[in-house]
Design an enzyme around this catalytic site. Structure first.
Site, short mmCIF file in Angstrom:
data_model
loop_
_atom_site.label_atom_id
_atom_site.label_comp_id
_atom_site.label_asym_id
_atom_site.label_seq_id
_atom_site.Cartn_x
_atom_site.Cartn_y
_atom_site.Cartn_z
N ASN A 150 63.71 5.91 69.54
CA ASN A 150 62.15 5.38 69.81
C ASN A 150 62.07 4.91 71.38
OD1 ASN A 150 63.85 3.43 68.12
ND2 ASN A 150 62.25 2.11 68.92
N GLN A 178 59.83 9.22 65.07
CA GLN A 178 59.48 9.73 66.60
C GLN A 178 59.49 11.13 66.77
OE1 GLN A 178 58.07 7.76 68.53
NE2 GLN A 178 58.67 5.74 68.07
N SER A 198 56.13 8.31 60.11
CA SER A 198 55.18 7.14 60.12
C SER A 198 53.71 7.72 60.48
CB SER A 198 55.57 6.07 60.96
OG SER A 198 54.70 4.89 60.99
N HIS A 200 51.07 6.28 62.16
CA HIS A 200 50.58 5.88 63.37
C HIS A 200 51.16 6.49 64.68
CE1 HIS A 200 53.06 2.39 64.62
NE2 HIS A 200 53.55 2.26 63.31
N THR A 236 48.43 0.92 44.28
CA THR A 236 47.20 1.69 44.54
C THR A 236 47.23 2.61 45.73
OG1 THR A 236 45.78 0.43 42.91
CG2 THR A 236 44.59 1.94 44.48
N CYS A 324 59.69 -3.67 73.28
CA CYS A 324 59.07 -2.61 72.32
C CYS A 324 59.49 -3.09 70.96
CB CYS A 324 59.52 -1.49 72.70
SG CYS A 324 61.17 -0.95 72.27
N1 PLP Z 1 61.38 3.88 63.07
C1 PLP Z 1 61.28 4.32 64.44
C2 PLP Z 1 62.42 5.14 65.02
C3 PLP Z 1 60.20 3.78 65.06
O1 PLP Z 1 59.99 3.96 66.33
C4 PLP Z 1 59.35 2.76 64.18
C5 PLP Z 1 58.23 2.18 64.96
O2 PLP Z 1 58.30 1.97 65.97
C6 PLP Z 1 59.63 2.75 63.01
C7 PLP Z 1 60.74 3.31 62.37
C8 PLP Z 1 58.72 1.68 62.10
O3 PLP Z 1 57.62 2.38 61.80
P1 PLP Z 1 56.34 1.54 61.24
O4 PLP Z 1 55.65 0.74 62.27
O5 PLP Z 1 55.40 2.64 60.53
O6 PLP Z 1 56.86 0.66 60.40
#
Ligand code: PLP
Length: 392
Positions: A150, A178, A198, A200, A236, A324
Site C-alpha cells: 500500500n 490494493q 476492501s 473503499h 445482518t 498512512c
Molecule cells: N490491507 C491493505 C494492503 C491496505 O492498504 C488496507 C487499507 O489501507 C487494509 C488492508 C485495510 O483495509 P480496510 O481499511 O478496509 O480495513
C-alpha cells in the site's frame, strides 16, 4: 479552492454509479434479507447478484465470496481461520512490509503461542522468496503475503509463491486490498486459498470487504452468531454497501485495462517531472513491478509531513509513509524494512491516483511541488545535518 485528491490508496471516492445503485437500499428497501416477508426477503436475491459481480471480477465462483466489514476483518479472518482449522500447526509466515491488518494480527497470534516468520525485502521492496520457501516447515499452517504494498505499490510474485506453497501443502492467503480493481485477478489461474479485498479502495463505500475462500478450503468463521453468509460470517448484511460493491466491481472489470494504462501515464508524468525539478529526490520501490497508480517519493532532508501540510494549503491531498497507517508519526515500517536511508524515509510522500484524476491536476502538483521543497529546505528547523544523523 478545489481539492486535488491523490490519496487513493488510503480511500477512494464512491463512484456516482455506485451511489445511484445504493440509494434505494438505504431509503426504501431497508428490510432484513433474512426476513420471511417479501419486503426483506427480496433483498436476498439482490445480495446474490452483487456476489456474482464480485466473483466475476476475480474469475471466481460466487460461493467463494464472503462479505465482511472491511479489508482488516478479511485479513484477520483468513489468518484466524487457518490457525483454527489446523490446530496442530503453529507456524505462520508473513512479510515485514504487510499492512497492520496482517502484521498486528500476526503479533496477536504470536502472543497466543504461534511462531511467526517475517520475510524481509530488499532495498527495492522486492520480497526475498528464497527466505520464504526456506522458512516453510511441517509446522507451517499458513503464509499471508500481500499482493501489492500500500505504501510503495510494489508487487509480490504471488502466483509463483502460491504454486510453491501449494506443493508444500501450506495454506496461502494474499491481501489484495490494493490490487483488486487495479490489476486483473484470476482465481482460476492463481492458486491462492484465500484473498482479501476492501470496497473503499475501489470506489465502493467504506465498511464493506470481501474474503475469497477457495471451495474445499478448510474454514473456521471469525465472527460468530447468525447464519448469514452460509454460517461463515455472522451479522445482518450491509445490504446497500454490498450492492454498491457489486456495482464497483462491475465498473472495475469493465475499465481495468484502460484505466491501468491511463494511471501509469499520469504517474510517470508526475514522477519524471518531480525528479527533474527537485534536487535530492528519489523513488522508493521497484518501478518495473508496481501498481500503475502509486508513486512513493522521498525528498531528502525535509519532513514528509511538512510537505503534506504545504500541499494541503494548495488543496492537494497526498500522504506520507509514516502517517498512512492511522495517523502515526512513526517512520514507515515499509521503508525501514527496505533499508531506505533515514533522511529519505522521513522525507517520503506517497501519491496514489484514481480514474478521476486528470492531467491538469498532475500538472498543478508539478507546478507547486518544487517551490515547496525549496522553501522547506531553506526554512526547516531540521537542517541537513540534523536529519542526516543516523536513526539510533
Ligand atoms: N490491507 C491493505 C494492503 C491496505 O492498504 C488496507 C487499507 O489501507 C487494509 C488492508 C485495510 O483495509 P480496510 O481499511 O478496509 O480495513
Amino acid at each position: 479552492m478545489t481539492t486535488i485528491y491523490l490519496d487513493n490508496n488510503a480511500t477512494t471516492p464512491v463512484a456516482p454509479e455506485v451511489l445511484d445503485e445504493m440509494i434505494p437500499f438505504l431509503r426504501d428497501l431497508y428490510g432484513n434479507p433474512s426476513s420471511m416477508h417479501t419486503f426483506g426477503g427480496q433483498l436476498h436475491r439482490k445480495i446474490e447478484e452483487a456476489r456474482e459481480k464480485v466473483a466475476a471480477l476475480l474469475n471466481a465462483h460466487p460461493e467463494e465470496i464472503i462479505f465482511t466489514s472491511c479489508g482488516t476483518e478479511s485479513d484477520n479472518t483468513a489468518l484466524m481461520s487457518a490457525v483454527e482449522s489446523l490446530p496442530r500447526k503453529k507456524h505462520v509466515i508473513t512479510t515485514r512490509v504487510e499492512h497492520p491488518a496482517v502484521l498486528n494480527f500476526c503479533r496477536h497470534l504470536a502472543r497466543k503461542g504461534c511462531r511467526v516468520t517475517y520475510v524481509p525485502v530488499n532495498n527495492l521492496g522486492q520480497l526475498d522468496t528464497d527466505f520464504l520457501f526456506r522458512a516453510v516447515d511441517d509446522d507451517t499452517a499458513v503464509a499471508s503475503i500481500m499482493h501489492a504494498n500500500n505504501e510503495t505499490g510494489v508487487l509480490f510474485p504471488i502466483a509463483h509463491i502460491a504454486e510453491k506453497l501449494k506443493e508444500r501443502g501450506v495454506l496461502f492467503h494474499t491481501d489484495a486490498v490494493q490490487t483488486a480493481g487495479k490489476l486483473r485477478l484470476d482465481m482460476k489461474s492463481l492458486p491462492a486459498d484465500m484473498l482479501s479485498l476492501s470496497g473503499h479502495k475501489l470506489h465502493a463505500p467504506k465498511g464493506i470487504g470481501v474474503l475469497y475462500v477457495r471451495r474445499g478450503t478448510r474454514f473456521s468463521p471469525y465472527v460468530i452468531g447468525g447464519h448469514q453468509e452460509k454460517g461463515r460470517r455472522a451479522g445482518t448484511e450491509n445490504v446497500a454497501s454490498i450492492i454498491g460493491l457489486g456495482k464497483a466491481c462491475e465498473l472495475a472489470a469493465q475499465f481495468l485495462q484502460k484505466e491501468a494504462s491511463y494511471l501509469k501515464v499520469l504517474c510517470d508524468r508526475l514522477e519524471g517531472a518531480l525528479l527533474q525539478a527537485c534536487p535530492d529526490a528519489r523513488i522508493n520501490g521497484d518501478i518495473e513491478n508496481r501498481l500503475p497508480n502509486t508513486t512513493n517519493m522521498s525528498f531528502e532532508f525535509i519532513e514528509g509531513e511538512a510537505i503534506l501540510l504545504r500541499l494541503n494549503e494548495f488543496g492537494i491531498c497526498a500522504s506520507s509513509g509514516s502517517a498512512c497507517t492511522s495517523g502515526s508519526l512513526e517512520p514507515s515500517h515499509v521503508l525501514r524494512a527496505m533499508g531506505i536511508p533515514y533522511t529519505a524515509v522521513h522525507g517520503s510522500v506517497r501519491f496514489s491516483l484514481s480514474r478521476y484524476n486528470t492531467e491538469q491536476e498532475i500538472d498543478r502538483v508539478i507546478e507547486v511541488m518544487p517551490g515547496i521543497v525549496r522553501e522547506l529546505r531553506e526554512f526547516s528547523p531540521f537542517g541537513r545535518e540534523k536529519l542526516a544523523c543516523p536513526p539510533e
